[in-house]
Design an enzyme around this catalytic site. Structure first.
Site, mmCIF file in Angstrom:
data_model
loop_
_atom_site.group_PDB
_atom_site.id
_atom_site.type_symbol
_atom_site.label_atom_id
_atom_site.label_comp_id
_atom_site.label_asym_id
_atom_site.label_seq_id
_atom_site.Cartn_x
_atom_site.Cartn_y
_atom_site.Cartn_z
ATOM 1 N N HIS A 47 -1.069 5.380 -9.395
ATOM 2 C CA HIS A 47 -0.736 4.117 -10.069
ATOM 3 C C HIS A 47 -1.809 3.089 -9.698
ATOM 4 O O HIS A 47 -2.761 3.408 -8.951
ATOM 5 C CB HIS A 47 0.671 3.659 -9.693
ATOM 6 C CG HIS A 47 0.916 3.624 -8.210
ATOM 7 N ND1 HIS A 47 0.291 2.725 -7.365
ATOM 8 C CD2 HIS A 47 1.686 4.407 -7.412
ATOM 9 C CE1 HIS A 47 0.689 2.932 -6.133
ATOM 10 N NE2 HIS A 47 1.524 3.958 -6.115
ATOM 11 N N HIS A 50 -3.224 2.972 -6.194
ATOM 12 C CA HIS A 50 -4.249 3.977 -5.856
ATOM 13 C C HIS A 50 -5.602 3.590 -6.450
ATOM 14 O O HIS A 50 -6.644 3.777 -5.811
ATOM 15 C CB HIS A 50 -3.852 5.353 -6.408
ATOM 16 C CG HIS A 50 -2.622 5.939 -5.785
ATOM 17 N ND1 HIS A 50 -1.446 6.096 -6.470
ATOM 18 C CD2 HIS A 50 -2.391 6.407 -4.540
ATOM 19 C CE1 HIS A 50 -0.539 6.644 -5.675
ATOM 20 N NE2 HIS A 50 -1.087 6.835 -4.497
ATOM 21 N N GLN A 74 4.983 16.418 5.832
ATOM 22 C CA GLN A 74 5.456 15.061 6.127
ATOM 23 C C GLN A 74 6.802 14.745 5.494
ATOM 24 O O GLN A 74 7.218 13.591 5.458
ATOM 25 C CB GLN A 74 4.391 14.032 5.740
ATOM 26 C CG GLN A 74 4.153 13.857 4.251
ATOM 27 C CD GLN A 74 2.928 12.985 3.973
ATOM 28 O OE1 GLN A 74 1.795 13.416 4.157
ATOM 29 N NE2 GLN A 74 3.149 11.756 3.542
ATOM 30 N N LYS A 162 0.433 -1.037 2.356
ATOM 31 C CA LYS A 162 1.880 -0.856 2.267
ATOM 32 C C LYS A 162 2.361 0.108 3.361
ATOM 33 O O LYS A 162 3.407 -0.080 3.945
ATOM 34 C CB LYS A 162 2.271 -0.322 0.880
ATOM 35 C CG LYS A 162 3.774 -0.191 0.719
ATOM 36 C CD LYS A 162 4.169 0.029 -0.708
ATOM 37 C CE LYS A 162 3.826 1.411 -1.193
ATOM 38 N NZ LYS A 162 4.579 2.498 -0.508
ATOM 39 N N ASP A 163 1.519 1.142 3.619
ATOM 40 C CA ASP A 163 1.873 2.110 4.663
ATOM 41 C C ASP A 163 1.187 1.702 5.966
ATOM 42 O O ASP A 163 0.371 2.442 6.517
ATOM 43 C CB ASP A 163 1.434 3.512 4.223
ATOM 44 C CG ASP A 163 2.103 3.915 2.923
ATOM 45 O OD1 ASP A 163 3.336 3.901 2.869
ATOM 46 O OD2 ASP A 163 1.382 4.209 1.945
ATOM 47 N N SER A 198 4.548 1.707 -5.858
ATOM 48 C CA SER A 198 4.771 2.953 -5.124
ATOM 49 C C SER A 198 5.119 4.048 -6.124
ATOM 50 O O SER A 198 5.790 3.778 -7.135
ATOM 51 C CB SER A 198 5.956 2.771 -4.161
ATOM 52 O OG SER A 198 6.461 4.025 -3.757
ATOM 53 N N SER A 199 4.680 5.264 -5.827
ATOM 54 C CA SER A 199 5.015 6.384 -6.722
ATOM 55 C C SER A 199 6.526 6.568 -6.796
ATOM 56 O O SER A 199 7.062 7.057 -7.783
ATOM 57 C CB SER A 199 4.371 7.676 -6.225
ATOM 58 O OG SER A 199 2.984 7.487 -6.089
ATOM 59 N N ARG A 200 7.226 6.184 -5.734
ATOM 60 C CA ARG A 200 8.682 6.376 -5.702
ATOM 61 C C ARG A 200 9.435 5.341 -6.540
ATOM 62 O O ARG A 200 10.627 5.503 -6.761
ATOM 63 C CB ARG A 200 9.200 6.347 -4.255
ATOM 64 C CG ARG A 200 8.824 7.597 -3.462
ATOM 65 C CD ARG A 200 9.557 7.665 -2.129
ATOM 66 N NE ARG A 200 9.398 8.957 -1.487
ATOM 67 C CZ ARG A 200 8.505 9.228 -0.527
ATOM 68 N NH1 ARG A 200 7.683 8.287 -0.109
ATOM 69 N NH2 ARG A 200 8.422 10.440 -0.003
HETATM 70 O O1 PAF Z 1 -0.165 7.826 1.920
HETATM 71 C C1 PAF Z 1 -0.022 8.954 1.396
HETATM 72 O O2 PAF Z 1 0.035 9.110 0.187
HETATM 73 C C2 PAF Z 1 0.068 10.187 2.308
HETATM 74 O O3 PAF Z 1 0.769 9.900 3.467
HETATM 75 C C3 PAF Z 1 -1.324 10.776 2.634
HETATM 76 C C4 PAF Z 1 -2.175 9.819 3.450
HETATM 77 C C5 PAF Z 1 -2.039 11.156 1.362
HETATM 78 C C6 PAF Z 1 -1.153 12.051 3.478
HETATM 79 O O4 PAF Z 1 -0.433 13.025 2.797
#
Ligand code: PAF
Length: 295
Positions: A47, A50, A74, A162-163, A198-200
């Site tokens: 999106h 990114h 993850q 965001k992360d 966010s993709s979610r």
């Molecule tokens: O932020 C993300 O989309 C994921 O945590 C990442 C860094 C691609 C690792 O899978």
């Protein structure tokens, strides 16, 4: 897409690699031309957030690699690995438009085999925030990011703010494991009503989508109070939690954390940097957001 394919696009601008060997070959070509490499790791469903990372990577380096891999390591057993949005062809087309040089889109077996015995242990940096409610989450992220850094050896890697906990933990890994990569944190991209992209967000129903910007509004309100002098924000935060719950959010956490140790603080001091961060569910969708505060 099949394994072991590298197919240059007709205009010869984008190479899509699905195997490690082909990725290495494509990287050798870039390095042979003495070009620097910018890297944007993603799980796809790309999106505007990114694309802002890709733009930064393009400004800072000669060639940009985007990885697209929904990393099983993850996701917890009850999380959304199976339903996580996957749209590889759309993402590849969009990367081509955005001027990306290489897309690396491996399948699971290319990145992991069943005889994996090692993991990276994290001390304290994942005790709070998302680390507290998602056991194994950041270990899974470090596992894949470490592999990707080893394969690509990028000069610059761009992650979204965001992360923020992810970025701080990755910065620590880069420092401790001597990865020669500059980590860049890109500002959070937001919809017009303030919701962090966010993709979610695609999981939200129409009603939930209307309520969703409330999380950012609460963070903004707390930020303003802190800037105007509130240095013990506990009650203020509790009040905002109640307000969010009344709107239908289920709060995971909402607090102020130190930027360095990612642990919660009760009394804020001048000349310190803090992360005001929250995570909350609307139905099954987990939203996260944060604001950096420098006093
Ligand atoms: O932020 C993300 O989309 C994921 O945590 C990442 C860094 C691609 C690792 O899978």
């Amino acid at each position: 897409m099949s394994k072991d394919t590298v197919f240059p696009d007709p205009a010869d601008t984008l190479t899509v690699c699905t195997s490690v060997d082909e990725l290495k070959k494509a990287i050798r070509n870039i390095r042979a031309g003495n070009q620097t490499i910018g890297f944007v790791p993603t799980m796809g469903a790309l999106h505007e957030g990114h694309f802002s990372l890709i733009d930064i990577a393009k400004q800072k380096t000669d060639a940009v690699i985007v990885s697209i891999f929904v990393n099983p390591a993850q996701f917890g057993p009850n999380e959304d690995f199976d339903s996580y949005p996957r749209q590889l062809q759309e993402d590849v087309d969009a990367c081509k438009k955005a001027g990306v040089d290489i897309v690396f889109a491996p399948d699971r077996d290319e990145m992991y085999d069943d005889s994996t015995y090692l993991s990276i242990k994290i001390d304290t940096l994942n005790d709070y925030m998302c680390g507290a409610s998602r056991p194994g989450f950041f270990e899974g992220i470090l596992l894949i990011v470490n592999k990707l850094f080893n394969l690509i050896e990028p000069d610059v890697a761009v992650f979204g703010q965001k992360d923020i906990q992810q970025i701080q933990i990755i910065r620590q890994m880069v420092k401790e494991f001597n990865h020669g990569v500059e980590i860049v944190a890109a500002p959070i991209q937001r919809a017009n009503d303030g919701l962090a992209l966010s993709s979610r967000n695609t999981y939200l129903t129409r009603d939930q989508r209307t309520v969703a910007p409330g999380l950012f509004r609460s963070l903004q309100y707390i930020e303003q109070q802190i800037i105007s002098g509130v240095n013990e924000p506990k009650l203020l935060i509790e009040h905002q939690k109640d307000e969010l719950e009344a709107k239908g959010f289920e709060i995971d956490y909402l607090n102020v954390f130190t930027e360095k140790t990612l642990s919660p603080v009760t009394t804020l001091s001048k000349d310190e940097r803090y992360i005001l961060a929250g995570a909350a569910y609307l139905g099954k969708t987990r939203l996260i957001d944060n604001i950096l505060i420098e006093l």
